[in-house]
Design a protein around this motif. Structure first.
Motif, PDB file in Angstrom:
ATOM      1  N   LEU A   1      43.893  52.967  47.726  1.00 29.78           N
ATOM      2  CA  LEU A   1      44.494  51.815  46.988  1.00 29.78           C
ATOM      3  C   LEU A   1      45.851  52.088  46.644  1.00 29.78           C
ATOM      4  O   LEU A   1      46.467  51.247  45.846  1.00 29.78           O
ATOM      5  CB  LEU A   1      43.565  51.578  45.681  1.00 29.78           C
ATOM      6  N   SER A   2      46.443  53.218  46.785  1.00 29.79           N
ATOM      7  CA  SER A   2      47.588  53.785  46.482  1.00 29.79           C
ATOM      8  C   SER A   2      48.625  52.680  47.057  1.00 29.79           C
ATOM      9  O   SER A   2      49.696  52.497  46.494  1.00 29.79           O
ATOM     10  CB  SER A   2      47.996  55.194  47.110  1.00 29.79           C
ATOM     11  N   GLU A   3      48.333  51.928  48.318  1.00 29.54           N
ATOM     12  CA  GLU A   3      49.433  50.917  48.755  1.00 29.54           C
ATOM     13  C   GLU A   3      49.126  49.442  48.367  1.00 29.54           C
ATOM     14  O   GLU A   3      49.583  48.706  48.718  1.00 29.54           O
ATOM     15  CB  GLU A   3      49.351  51.134  50.330  1.00 29.54           C
ATOM     16  N   ALA A   4      48.184  49.384  47.457  1.00 29.45           N
ATOM     17  CA  ALA A   4      47.685  48.162  47.063  1.00 29.45           C
ATOM     18  C   ALA A   4      48.256  47.547  46.158  1.00 29.45           C
ATOM     19  O   ALA A   4      48.978  48.106  45.334  1.00 29.45           O
ATOM     20  CB  ALA A   4      46.089  48.135  46.630  1.00 29.45           C
ATOM     21  N   GLU A   5      48.540  46.105  46.260  1.00 34.82           N
ATOM     22  CA  GLU A   5      49.365  45.324  45.159  1.00 34.82           C
ATOM     23  C   GLU A   5      48.665  45.600  43.783  1.00 34.82           C
ATOM     24  O   GLU A   5      47.353  45.794  43.679  1.00 34.82           O
ATOM     25  CB  GLU A   5      49.477  44.015  45.441  1.00 34.82           C
ATOM     26  N   LEU A   6      49.473  45.593  42.809  1.00 38.23           N
ATOM     27  CA  LEU A   6      49.098  45.670  41.582  1.00 38.23           C
ATOM     28  C   LEU A   6      48.216  44.560  41.021  1.00 38.23           C
ATOM     29  O   LEU A   6      48.678  43.413  41.512  1.00 38.23           O
ATOM     30  CB  LEU A   6      50.222  45.770  40.387  1.00 38.23           C
ATOM     31  N   PRO A   7      47.189  44.553  40.129  1.00 45.49           N
ATOM     32  CA  PRO A   7      46.373  43.491  39.846  1.00 45.49           C
ATOM     33  C   PRO A   7      47.384  42.493  39.115  1.00 45.49           C
ATOM     34  O   PRO A   7      48.507  42.911  38.534  1.00 45.49           O
ATOM     35  CB  PRO A   7      45.378  44.198  38.946  1.00 45.49           C
ATOM     36  N   THR A   8      46.804  41.267  38.973  1.00 41.94           N
ATOM     37  CA  THR A   8      47.526  40.168  38.292  1.00 41.94           C
ATOM     38  C   THR A   8      46.635  39.442  37.322  1.00 41.94           C
ATOM     39  O   THR A   8      45.489  39.322  37.491  1.00 41.94           O
ATOM     40  CB  THR A   8      48.299  39.338  39.184  1.00 41.94           C
ATOM     41  N   LEU A   9      47.169  39.121  36.215  1.00 41.66           N
ATOM     42  CA  LEU A   9      46.319  38.111  35.105  1.00 41.66           C
ATOM     43  C   LEU A   9      47.184  36.757  35.019  1.00 41.66           C
ATOM     44  O   LEU A   9      48.186  36.897  34.888  1.00 41.66           O
ATOM     45  CB  LEU A   9      46.343  38.891  33.800  1.00 41.66           C
ATOM     46  N   ARG A  10      46.278  35.802  35.242  1.00 44.81           N
ATOM     47  CA  ARG A  10      47.021  34.445  35.235  1.00 44.81           C
ATOM     48  C   ARG A  10      46.373  33.651  34.017  1.00 44.81           C
ATOM     49  O   ARG A  10      45.096  33.566  33.883  1.00 44.81           O
ATOM     50  CB  ARG A  10      46.759  33.618  36.477  1.00 44.81           C
ATOM     51  N   VAL A  11      47.142  33.029  33.043  1.00 41.86           N
ATOM     52  CA  VAL A  11      46.677  32.694  31.984  1.00 41.86           C
ATOM     53  C   VAL A  11      47.448  31.080  31.813  1.00 41.86           C
ATOM     54  O   VAL A  11      48.589  31.090  31.789  1.00 41.86           O
ATOM     55  CB  VAL A  11      47.102  33.213  30.588  1.00 41.86           C
ATOM     56  N   GLY A  12      46.521  30.301  32.100  1.00 46.35           N
ATOM     57  CA  GLY A  12      47.314  28.747  32.539  1.00 46.35           C
ATOM     58  C   GLY A  12      47.934  28.965  33.925  1.00 46.35           C
ATOM     59  O   GLY A  12      47.453  29.261  34.926  1.00 46.35           O
ATOM     60  N   ALA A  13      49.176  28.716  33.661  1.00 47.63           N
ATOM     61  CA  ALA A  13      50.092  28.602  34.752  1.00 47.63           C
ATOM     62  C   ALA A  13      51.212  29.788  34.869  1.00 47.63           C
ATOM     63  O   ALA A  13      51.756  29.823  35.740  1.00 47.63           O
ATOM     64  CB  ALA A  13      51.135  27.504  34.848  1.00 47.63           C
ATOM     65  N   ASN A  14      50.782  30.744  33.825  1.00 42.63           N
ATOM     66  CA  ASN A  14      51.607  32.107  33.872  1.00 42.63           C
ATOM     67  C   ASN A  14      51.002  33.329  34.320  1.00 42.63           C
ATOM     68  O   ASN A  14      49.610  33.244  34.075  1.00 42.63           O
ATOM     69  CB  ASN A  14      52.018  32.202  32.253  1.00 42.63           C
ATOM     70  N   ILE A  15      51.874  34.045  34.808  1.00 42.78           N
ATOM     71  CA  ILE A  15      51.177  35.259  35.536  1.00 42.78           C
ATOM     72  C   ILE A  15      51.809  36.504  35.282  1.00 42.78           C
ATOM     73  O   ILE A  15      53.072  36.316  35.216  1.00 42.78           O
ATOM     74  CB  ILE A  15      51.331  35.080  37.319  1.00 42.78           C
ATOM     75  N   VAL A  16      51.102  37.356  34.725  1.00 38.55           N
ATOM     76  CA  VAL A  16      51.729  38.653  34.358  1.00 38.55           C
ATOM     77  C   VAL A  16      51.291  39.720  35.619  1.00 38.55           C
ATOM     78  O   VAL A  16      49.883  39.696  35.877  1.00 38.55           O
ATOM     79  CB  VAL A  16      51.327  39.200  33.018  1.00 38.55           C
ATOM     80  N   THR A  17      51.814  40.982  35.729  1.00 36.94           N
ATOM     81  CA  THR A  17      51.440  41.801  36.455  1.00 36.94           C
ATOM     82  C   THR A  17      50.949  42.970  35.772  1.00 36.94           C
ATOM     83  O   THR A  17      51.742  43.445  34.651  1.00 36.94           O
ATOM     84  CB  THR A  17      52.640  42.458  37.456  1.00 36.94           C
ATOM     85  N   CYS A  18      49.805  43.558  36.001  1.00 36.60           N
ATOM     86  CA  CYS A  18      49.095  44.528  35.071  1.00 36.60           C
ATOM     87  C   CYS A  18      49.745  46.050  35.639  1.00 36.60           C
ATOM     88  O   CYS A  18      50.331  46.206  36.781  1.00 36.60           O
ATOM     89  CB  CYS A  18      47.893  44.565  35.657  1.00 36.60           C
ATOM     90  N   THR A  19      49.877  46.789  34.519  1.00 39.26           N
ATOM     91  CA  THR A  19      50.308  48.406  34.745  1.00 39.26           C
ATOM     92  C   THR A  19      49.180  48.984  35.431  1.00 39.26           C
ATOM     93  O   THR A  19      48.237  48.795  35.051  1.00 39.26           O
ATOM     94  CB  THR A  19      50.763  48.746  33.468  1.00 39.26           C
ATOM     95  N   ASN A  20      49.580  50.212  35.989  1.00 40.40           N
ATOM     96  CA  ASN A  20      48.391  50.729  36.728  1.00 40.40           C
ATOM     97  C   ASN A  20      48.748  52.401  36.729  1.00 40.40           C
ATOM     98  O   ASN A  20      49.202  52.882  37.729  1.00 40.40           O
ATOM     99  CB  ASN A  20      48.390  50.550  38.361  1.00 40.40           C
ATOM    100  N   PRO A  21      48.665  53.073  35.516  1.00 37.82           N
ATOM    101  CA  PRO A  21      48.798  54.300  35.776  1.00 37.82           C
ATOM    102  C   PRO A  21      47.999  55.137  36.424  1.00 37.82           C
ATOM    103  O   PRO A  21      48.342  56.239  37.054  1.00 37.82           O
ATOM    104  CB  PRO A  21      48.442  54.782  34.122  1.00 37.82           C
ATOM    105  N   SER A  22      46.588  54.740  36.566  1.00 31.47           N
ATOM    106  CA  SER A  22      45.701  55.166  37.264  1.00 31.47           C
ATOM    107  C   SER A  22      44.703  54.139  37.765  1.00 31.47           C
ATOM    108  O   SER A  22      44.537  53.188  36.815  1.00 31.47           O
ATOM    109  CB  SER A  22      44.967  56.512  36.971  1.00 31.47           C
ATOM    110  N   ASP A  23      43.914  54.273  38.671  1.00 32.29           N
ATOM    111  CA  ASP A  23      42.855  53.116  38.937  1.00 32.29           C
ATOM    112  C   ASP A  23      41.862  53.148  38.010  1.00 32.29           C
ATOM    113  O   ASP A  23      41.255  52.143  38.019  1.00 32.29           O
ATOM    114  CB  ASP A  23      42.516  53.585  40.439  1.00 32.29           C
ATOM    115  N   SER A  24      41.794  53.988  37.257  1.00 38.36           N
ATOM    116  CA  SER A  24      40.598  54.143  36.239  1.00 38.36           C
ATOM    117  C   SER A  24      41.192  53.742  34.691  1.00 38.36           C
ATOM    118  O   SER A  24      40.425  53.683  33.793  1.00 38.36           O
ATOM    119  CB  SER A  24      39.993  55.504  36.046  1.00 38.36           C
ATOM    120  N   ASP A  25      42.552  53.180  34.649  1.00 40.20           N
ATOM    121  CA  ASP A  25      43.197  53.006  33.510  1.00 40.20           C
ATOM    122  C   ASP A  25      44.204  51.790  33.862  1.00 40.20           C
ATOM    123  O   ASP A  25      45.391  52.184  33.721  1.00 40.20           O
ATOM    124  CB  ASP A  25      43.830  54.136  32.687  1.00 40.20           C
TER     125      ASP A  25
END
Length: 401
Positions: free
Chosen positions: A118-142
């Motif tokens: 997953l090292s080259e995978a896009e960072l997960p995202t969180l959409r709230v209504g129409a707004n989208i934020v990108t999640c931080t990824n210190p490691s896949d387990s956190d």
């Protein structure tokens, strides 16, 4: 969708090449009608096998010349990832937020796993209504996603979608719930009883809201310097009480209440007319006199007259004489507003003789009472002779014995 296109330099027998993927469990490529030698396979989770495969192409021209082309190099390999990533240990910080600092952030934490790197995978995202934020990824387990309430956010429930993708673009979704609450609690009912209190009264203040507050709403009393202290009544929602004593200050008081909900929305209410008054001073009775302490039914001896001076810091509502007869006797003030009261009681046939407690009872407008007592005796028994003696027994004309 996996697409493989073949380019040839001459017409082919049967107009089509034979295209396959080599390897255990390799997907089957189907010719896409209407194209010039394009073959496809729709990757389906649970149907298509993940793996690395080598394309094989068999070309046969119209006169039977045949060639087989197989590319076994890494560059020519086809990698198929038919497994979407997995979301685990999904947790949210809260399900209700507001615009108040400290309550305005929504945090989602989780881990992700996949059968591929997953090292080259896009960072997960969180959409709230129409707004989208990108999640931080210190490691896949956190992995942490933080959404802060925006000025454009409206109150109400929001659809929240967490999207996690792998390197191949396979996506896994998690639907979450979030409620944005910017509205302050509303005071829907308030009361105070009694509104005019005296010594011995318990004042009850009631406040009712349209939602459950966070903690106990803060009651504030305004008025004189010596403010009465109210305490919450256990097992109520929300009632406060105060027992009026002589230590309280007489005066009028206003009431206000501050309330905060579970996400920090706060309001203070002081409705017009939400107030009460306290009269903590009882009337003063002085200069009490009685005209006699021994009475009978005989005219001239059958009337008890009690006089007293009665004053109050507010107003005297009435003075009565009690303890004689079946009903209290109203006392009269003369001259009016002078504070001088006279109480008269005439002994009746219904009275019994003996020791009586005659009390002058003064009441102010709030109902505070002051009583001063005097003992009197009712005597209805005439004197009687027990013996008679004549001395001397014989008396002459001149009074000599």
């Amino acid at each position: 969708e996996l697409t493989y296109t073949v380019a040839v330099n001459e017409p082919l027998q049967n107009n089509l090449p034979v295209v396959t993927l080599q390897g255990a469990g390799a997907p089957v490529l189907d010719y896409r009608v209407g194209t010039q030698y394009t073959f496809v396979h729709v990757v389906r989770s649970g149907v298509t096998n993940s793996g690395t495969y080598q394309p094989s192409v068999i070309l046969t021209d119209v006169v039977g010349n045949t060639v087989t082309l197989t590319d076994t190099s890494d560059e020519g390999s086809v990698v198929v990832d038919a497994v979407a990533p997995t979301i685990g240990d999904l947790m949210t910080s809260r399900r209700r937020v507001s615009a108040v600092p400290g309550f305005d952030t929504y945090q989602v934490t989780f881990n992700r796993t996949d059968d591929q790197d997953l090292s080259e995978a896009e960072l997960p995202t969180l959409r709230v209504g129409a707004n989208i934020v990108t999640c931080t990824n210190p490691s896949d387990s956190d992995i942490t996603c933080v959404y802060t309430v925006q000025p454009t956010d409206t109150d109400g429930g929001k659809d929240v979608l967490l999207t996690v993708t792998d390197t191949a673009g396979n996506a896994t979704f998690a639907e979450l719930d979030l409620f944005i609450d910017r509205r302050t609690p509303v005071l829907v009912n308030h009361a105070v009883t009694p509104s005019s209190a005296r010594i011995g009264d318990v004042i009850l203040i009631t406040a009712e809201f349209d939602e459950v507050p966070s903690g106990t709403p803060q009651l504030t009393i305004g008025g004189s310097a010596a403010l009465p202290v109210f305490t919450p009544v256990p097992a109520t929602e929300f009632v406060y009480s105060h027992l009026v004593t002589a230590a309280d200050a007489t005066g009028s008081y206003t009431i206000s209440v501050a309330v905060t909900d579970a996400v920090g929305n706060a309001a203070t209410y002081a409705p017009a007319g939400w107030s009460f008054s306290v009269d903590a001073v009882a009337p003063t009775v002085t200069n009490v006199t009685v005209n006699r302490t021994l009475l009978s039914r005989v005219a001239g001896f059958n009337t008890l007259t009690v006089t007293a001076t009665v004053t109050d810091d507010q107003s005297v509502a009435g003075v009565q004489l009690t303890g004689l007869g079946t009903n209290p006797v109203a006392c009269t003030e003369s001259p009016p507003l002078s504070g001088g009261f006279t109480c008269n009681y005439v002994v009746t046939a219904a009275d019994s003789e003996g020791l009586k407690t005659a009390s002058i009872v003064a009441r102010d407008a709030a109902g505070n009472l002051t009583s001063v007592t005097n003992n009197v005796v009712l005597d209805f028994t005439a004197p009687r002779a027990t013996t008679g003696t004549v001395t001397p027994p014989l008396v002459g004309v001149d009074g000599t014995a």
